[in-house]
Write a protein that holds these residues in place. Structure first.
Motif, PDB file in Angstrom:
ATOM      1  N   LEU A 341      29.240 -29.287  -0.749  1.00 25.49           N
ATOM      2  CA  LEU A 341      30.373 -28.813   0.046  1.00 25.49           C
ATOM      3  C   LEU A 341      31.500 -28.255  -0.820  1.00 25.49           C
ATOM      4  N   PRO A 342      31.926 -28.985  -1.881  1.00 20.66           N
ATOM      5  CA  PRO A 342      33.011 -28.418  -2.696  1.00 20.66           C
ATOM      6  C   PRO A 342      32.659 -27.062  -3.285  1.00 20.66           C
ATOM      7  N   VAL A 343      31.387 -26.909  -3.721  1.00 18.60           N
ATOM      8  CA  VAL A 343      31.016 -25.636  -4.335  1.00 18.60           C
ATOM      9  C   VAL A 343      31.175 -24.498  -3.333  1.00 18.60           C
ATOM     10  N   PHE A 344      30.610 -24.704  -2.137  1.00 18.73           N
ATOM     11  CA  PHE A 344      30.569 -23.588  -1.206  1.00 18.73           C
ATOM     12  C   PHE A 344      31.856 -23.429  -0.390  1.00 18.73           C
ATOM     13  N   CYS A 345      32.529 -24.537  -0.138  1.00 15.87           N
ATOM     14  CA  CYS A 345      33.706 -24.440   0.717  1.00 15.87           C
ATOM     15  C   CYS A 345      34.973 -24.198  -0.087  1.00 15.87           C
ATOM     16  N   LEU A 346      34.972 -24.634  -1.341  1.00 12.90           N
ATOM     17  CA  LEU A 346      36.222 -24.557  -2.092  1.00 12.90           C
ATOM     18  C   LEU A 346      36.079 -23.678  -3.331  1.00 12.90           C
ATOM     19  N   ILE A 347      35.118 -24.017  -4.190  1.00 12.91           N
ATOM     20  CA  ILE A 347      35.094 -23.386  -5.507  1.00 12.91           C
ATOM     21  C   ILE A 347      34.790 -21.895  -5.401  1.00 12.91           C
ATOM     22  N   ILE A 348      33.728 -21.557  -4.669  1.00 17.51           N
ATOM     23  CA  ILE A 348      33.379 -20.132  -4.576  1.00 17.51           C
ATOM     24  C   ILE A 348      34.504 -19.334  -3.915  1.00 17.51           C
ATOM     25  N   PRO A 349      35.038 -19.777  -2.772  1.00 17.79           N
ATOM     26  CA  PRO A 349      36.146 -18.997  -2.203  1.00 17.79           C
ATOM     27  C   PRO A 349      37.332 -18.861  -3.148  1.00 17.79           C
ATOM     28  N   VAL A 350      37.683 -19.956  -3.835  1.00 22.08           N
ATOM     29  CA  VAL A 350      38.848 -19.879  -4.723  1.00 22.08           C
ATOM     30  C   VAL A 350      38.565 -18.929  -5.883  1.00 22.08           C
ATOM     31  N   LEU A 351      37.341 -19.016  -6.435  1.00 19.06           N
ATOM     32  CA  LEU A 351      36.977 -18.090  -7.516  1.00 19.06           C
ATOM     33  C   LEU A 351      37.047 -16.652  -7.031  1.00 19.06           C
ATOM     34  N   LEU A 352      36.528 -16.452  -5.817  1.00 18.90           N
ATOM     35  CA  LEU A 352      36.578 -15.104  -5.248  1.00 18.90           C
ATOM     36  C   LEU A 352      38.013 -14.628  -5.164  1.00 18.90           C
ATOM     37  N   PHE A 353      38.865 -15.547  -4.723  1.00 19.96           N
ATOM     38  CA  PHE A 353      40.276 -15.210  -4.557  1.00 19.96           C
ATOM     39  C   PHE A 353      40.882 -14.801  -5.895  1.00 19.96           C
ATOM     40  N   ILE A 354      40.574 -15.610  -6.937  1.00 15.52           N
ATOM     41  CA  ILE A 354      41.149 -15.323  -8.253  1.00 15.52           C
ATOM     42  C   ILE A 354      40.657 -13.981  -8.774  1.00 15.52           C
ATOM     43  N   VAL A 355      39.324 -13.767  -8.638  1.00 12.71           N
ATOM     44  CA  VAL A 355      38.758 -12.497  -9.100  1.00 12.71           C
ATOM     45  C   VAL A 355      39.396 -11.341  -8.350  1.00 12.71           C
ATOM     46  N   HIS A 356      39.555 -11.567  -7.049  1.00 13.04           N
ATOM     47  CA  HIS A 356      40.130 -10.497  -6.236  1.00 13.04           C
ATOM     48  C   HIS A 356      41.557 -10.172  -6.703  1.00 13.04           C
ATOM     49  N   LEU A 357      42.337 -11.206  -6.989  1.00 14.30           N
ATOM     50  CA  LEU A 357      43.712 -10.991  -7.445  1.00 14.30           C
ATOM     51  C   LEU A 357      43.732 -10.237  -8.756  1.00 14.30           C
ATOM     52  N   PHE A 358      42.831 -10.671  -9.657  1.00 12.28           N
ATOM     53  CA  PHE A 358      42.764 -10.004 -10.959  1.00 12.28           C
ATOM     54  C   PHE A 358      42.432  -8.542 -10.784  1.00 12.28           C
ATOM     55  N   ARG A 359      41.434  -8.293  -9.950  1.00 12.69           N
ATOM     56  CA  ARG A 359      40.999  -6.905  -9.791  1.00 12.69           C
ATOM     57  C   ARG A 359      42.095  -6.077  -9.145  1.00 12.69           C
ATOM     58  N   LYS A 360      42.842  -6.732  -8.271  1.00 13.21           N
ATOM     59  CA  LYS A 360      43.903  -5.994  -7.591  1.00 13.21           C
ATOM     60  C   LYS A 360      45.018  -5.638  -8.572  1.00 13.21           C
ATOM     61  N   ARG A 361      45.298  -6.587  -9.435  1.00 10.58           N
ATOM     62  CA  ARG A 361      46.418  -6.367 -10.335  1.00 10.58           C
ATOM     63  C   ARG A 361      46.032  -5.499 -11.521  1.00 10.58           C
TER      64      ARG A 361
END
Lengths: 366, 541
Positions: A341-361
């Motif tokens: 659950l932590p991997v799929f519900c928390l870690i992957i979304p948060v990683l996605l979020f971070i990557v997305h922010l990086f790519r945006k910036r």
């Protein structure tokens, strides 16, 4: 089937509450939080809200795209496709676990002579049928069953209150084992189950009619469901005491058998079973729906409803071969709670979020 | 009934090709053009109608220059007084006096304009129109020397008068009901809504029967796309015969495979008027007093006409009773079976003991017992409908005594089962909609099977499947299971689960016309001309 696929905020609200209730209403949640489970639920609520805001953020950044769509957008097709595929497996696996739990509970509650496979097969038939009818019918169904489950809840709570078995002293001491234990039960235990599982709704949000309401609706649903869950578990503890509560297979059932109002309302067990069936049904159908829509998205099927059959059948088979016995199933539950659950519900979304922010910036990608 | 319809449908394609062929033939001159000779025309018409004895042909001469003419009408479906007074008399006597003998070429037009003192007159130019016209009860006039004909509307003949509706009885409310004539039915509704925005669109459905179908709605209230959808569906119907609204209902509903009907029917003009005012559409079918209302939602099935004439508080309570009756009639036998077979622990102990002692002598499992009783009850009900009234009482005694008391005493069934079946049967009659009651009768048996197999779990899962099926239904694009007031964006009558919260239609309605009091009967500020209208109304009726 209707061509226009759209759900209303009310329907989303109802479905989220039914989803949160799921098995959490009947089972002891938080694994060993004991008498303070109700407090842990409330503590886990803010985390759940933040997580949900993250999901709605993705939804706003990538409108009309489901989880698999923006995963592939953010981390590229070559990495995103396998990750999305893992999500299919995850959804199917959790759905199968829910089915298994429902089967076990039903068998132990009153169907001790029925083979568990038959019980599960009946349930999965309904799931496949509903999935074939499409998202509109499914969410309208949720709206109706929300009303049913709320009436059941009000009636059961009223019966418990009227029966006079309620002893608030059972709730004391509040946080007898200290802050840390309660907090530990909230994070990650309750934060992940049932709140983290809201990751399923990333496949539902694009269908919402009024997009701007997705955040508000979801937060309200989380607030309402956690309050109701907390109330129910507090009630359970207050009736049977923290000790029995943490040892019972499903405490709500134990509580309800104690109820006796005016020698008339004595057997409300059926309500609990009904609430369990409804909750599990909606939870596993939302998971199955999530799996089906990610599969549809990844494999680009033309006929969207047909995927329901393979998904349903796989869920059924997985739920049978999942574990030999209830203890084995429960032992696996620890792994699920602390790893899957932590991997799929928390870690992957948060990683996605971070990557997305990086790519945006920093990225010059569009 | 069902296979009869099937047979009809199966026959359809061949018939269709036949008529297509006929149409093609007529385009190529299969039916001759109307000849100028009167005798030829009359002979041809006789031959076309198979020399039918009820076709009346009256030949006569018009005017000073004695033009031979013939009037044709069908006996029985025409108003004979009208034919005699306004067609024959005016043509034979009055037309002759006034006519200028020089105007031969335009004589038909002249007659149409000056001689026929009748409301609806048409000039017909081909045989199909003429034959349809004659068969609908018009009188068709041929003149020697002109290749055209005039038809005058003389529809009439024996019809059932307006009586109190037999299936939807109300205690307080208007007592008129629809008849089999579409004209009368439309007029009954028109009388209630004197608005210029009421629209009526005619259709002819059925290649053989040519049944008149009319769609009525209030412009500005009914949603345009729903009206358009209905128009498309009605004009798309290819069927040999349309003999009632039941078949039409099946042909135009959204989802064909469902035990639920997504159109309600009514025998009451005031119900139709109320629905029209709420923005729904009425479909009138000639030859049946049951007219359809679209779009329909599930909750509309629980509204009775009486609700419009009762205080909202009382209605709210009554509707709750109806919902309870629905649940009982649907679930009572299956819950009993489930409790007896699987969940004995849920029955309070004293009751369980009593039930157990009753069931001790019963040789069947609860499911079979319930099936026997339910089936018997269905037979009784079915027999009760067809039975002559005189022996109805005898059967009810046999039903009550033999099947109830005696069967219990003989140890075939338990008396608890009799109670369950009785309450189920009675509850199913509390439903205002016969269609819904029928669907529930059917579904109840499936629920009983589910309960016999899996107890409450089976009932719960079957209910989920059932409700999700209902959720997937729609009626002209409107979801069947919507909780909101069906299909009405500006509904003034606020309802919750069909329970009215407010009674008055206080705000002026969006329909542009005045008044609009409808059958709801709350008089608003009427324009100055209204009183005279009312007087006329009472004078005419």
């Amino acid at each position: 089937m209707t061509k226009k696929q759209a759900i209303s905020p009310t329907q989303l609200f109802s479905m989220m509450i039914l989803f949160e209730f799921g098995t959490a209403l009947v089972l002891p949640i938080g694994l060993g939080s004991g008498a303070n489970a109700w407090l842990s639920i409330l503590l886990a609520m803010p985390g759940a809200m933040i997580l949900y805001v993250l999901f709605t953020y993705f939804e706003k950044q990538f409108p009309s795209m489901i989880l698999s769509g923006y995963t592939q957008k953010i981390i590229g097709v070559y990495l995103g496709w396998p990750v999305s595929f893992l999500y299919i497996l995850f959804f199917i696996y959790i759905s199968a676990r829910n089915l298994r739990e429902a089967g076990d509970l039903l068998i132990s509650a009153s169907y001790d002579q029925t083979p568990i496979a038959v019980v599960q097969a009946i349930m999965i038939t309904a799931v496949i049928y509903v999935l074939c009818k499409g998202i509109n019918a499914f969410f309208r169904l949720g709206e109706i069953y929300f009303l049913i489950i709320v009436s059941i809840g009000i009636l059961s709570h009223a019966a418990i209150l009227a029966s006079g078995t309620l002893d608030l002293r059972n709730l004391l001491p509040v946080m007898g084992k200290g802050w840390m234990t309660t907090l530990k039960n909230a994070y990650p235990n309750i934060f992940m189950f049932p709140f983290g599982e809201l990751v399923c709704f990333t496949t539902v949000l694009p269908y919402l009619k009024q997009k701007q309401l997705s955040k508000k609706t979801g937060l309200l649903a989380i607030l309402a469901s956690s309050l109701m869950l907390s109330l129910t578990h507090a009630m359970e503890v207050a009736v049977v005491g923290g000790d029995v509560y943490s040892r019972a297979t499903f405490p709500l059932f134990t509580v309800i058998t104690i109820v006796d109002v005016a020698e008339f309302m004595q057997r409300l067990d059926s309500f609990v079973i009904l609430a369990l069936i409804i909750g599990v049904f909606f939870k596993m159908t939302v998971y199955a729906f999530a799996a089906a829509s990610v599969a549809n998205d990844l494999f680009r099927f033309k006929e969207h409803s047909l995927i329901a059959y393979p998904v349903g059948i796989i869920i059924f088979l997985v739920s049978i071969i999942l574990a030999w016995s209830v203890p084995e199933h429960n032992a696996e539950g620890f792994t699920v709670l602390y790893v899957v659950l932590p991997v799929f519900c928390l870690i992957i979304p948060v990683l996605l979020f971070i990557v997305h922010l990086f790519r945006k910036r920093f990225g010059h990608s569009t | 009934m069902m296979f009869y319809r099937k047979a009809q449908r199966n026959r359809k394609p061949s018939y269709q090709s036949h008529t297509d062929a006929a149409n093609a033939a007529s385009d190529n001159g299969g039916k001759p053009p109307i000849s100028a000779g009167l005798a030829d025309n009359l002979a041809y018409l006789r031959q076309e109608l198979g020399d039918s004895p009820d076709m009346i042909v009256r030949t006569f001469e018009i005017g000073g220059n004695r033009i031979p003419a013939g009037a044709v009408y069908m006996d029985g479906i025409t108003d004979k007084d009208m034919v005699n007074e306004y067609i024959l008399k005016s043509l034979m006597i009055e037309a002759g006096e006034a006519m200028n003998p020089d105007e031969k070429p335009d004589i038909l037009a002249y007659l149409k304009a000056n001689a026929l003192t009748i409301g609806e007159v048409h000039l017909l130019k081909d045989w199909d129109c003429i034959i349809l016209s004659v068969l609908s009860g018009d009188t068709v006039i041929f003149l020697d020397g002109s290749p055209e004909a005039i038809s005058g509307n003389t529809k009439g003949g024996e019809q059932r008068t307006i009586t109190e509706p037999s299936t939807q009885v109300v205690i307080r409310g208007p007592k008129d009901g629809f008849t089999e004539s579409i004209g009368t039915n439309v007029s009954l509704v028109r009388r209630r809504i004197k608005s210029s925005s009421v629209r009526l669109e005619p259709f002819k459905i059925g290649q053989t029967t040519k049944t008149n179908v009319a769609v009525m709605y209030i412009q500005g209230k009914a949603e345009d796309h729903v009206v358009q959808l209905l128009r498309e569906r009605l004009s798309g119907i290819q069927i040999e015969a349309l003999t009632g609204s039941e078949l039409l209902e099946e042909l135009i509903q959204d989802q064909k495979k469902s035990p639920f009907s997504t159109l309600i029917n009514t025998e009451r003009p005031d119900t139709v008027a109320n629905h029209l005012l709420d923005g729904r559409i009425a479909i009138f079918v000639d030859g049946t007093p049951f007219n359809l209302i679209a779009p329909t939602t599930f909750l509309m099935n629980f509204l009775s006409t009486e609700d419009y004439y009762t205080r909202p508080e009382a209605v709210a309570a009554i509707i709750i009773v109806r919902y309870a009756a629905l649940i009982i009639s649907l679930f009572a036998p299956s819950i009993y079976i489930a409790a007896i077979t699987f969940h004995q622990e849920m029955i309070p102990t004293p009751l369980l003991l009593s039930l157990a002692s009753q069931r001790e002598s019963v040789p069947f499992p609860a499911f079979i017992e319930a099936l026997i009783m339910e089936f018997t009850f269905e037979i009784l009900r079915e027999a009760g409908i067809r039975m002559p009234r005189a022996i109805g009482q005898a059967v009810s005694i046999v039903g009550a005594l033999v099947l109830g008391q005696a069967a219990v005493e003989a140890g075939i069934i338990s008396s608890a089962m009799v109670i369950v079946v009785a309450i189920t049967g009675i509850s199913s009659f509390a439903n205002p909609s016969y269609n819904m009651a029928l669907s529930i009768r059917l579904i109840r048996f499936f629920l009983m099977v589910a309960a016999a197999l899996f107890g409450f779990y089976g009932i719960a899962i079957f209910s989920i499947i059932l409700i999700s099926h209902m959720c997937s239904l729609s009626s002209f694009g409107v979801p069947y299971m919507t909780i909101k007031t069906p299909s009405v964006p500006e509904a003034e009558r606020k309802t919750l689960f069909g329970i009215p919260l407010t009674k008055e239609k206080t705000k002026p309605q969006p329909a542009p016309d005045s008044g609009g009091s409808g059958a709801g009967g709350n008089d608003q500020a009427q324009p100055a001309s209204a009183p005279s209208n009312l007087l006329n109304e009472s004078g005419s009726s």
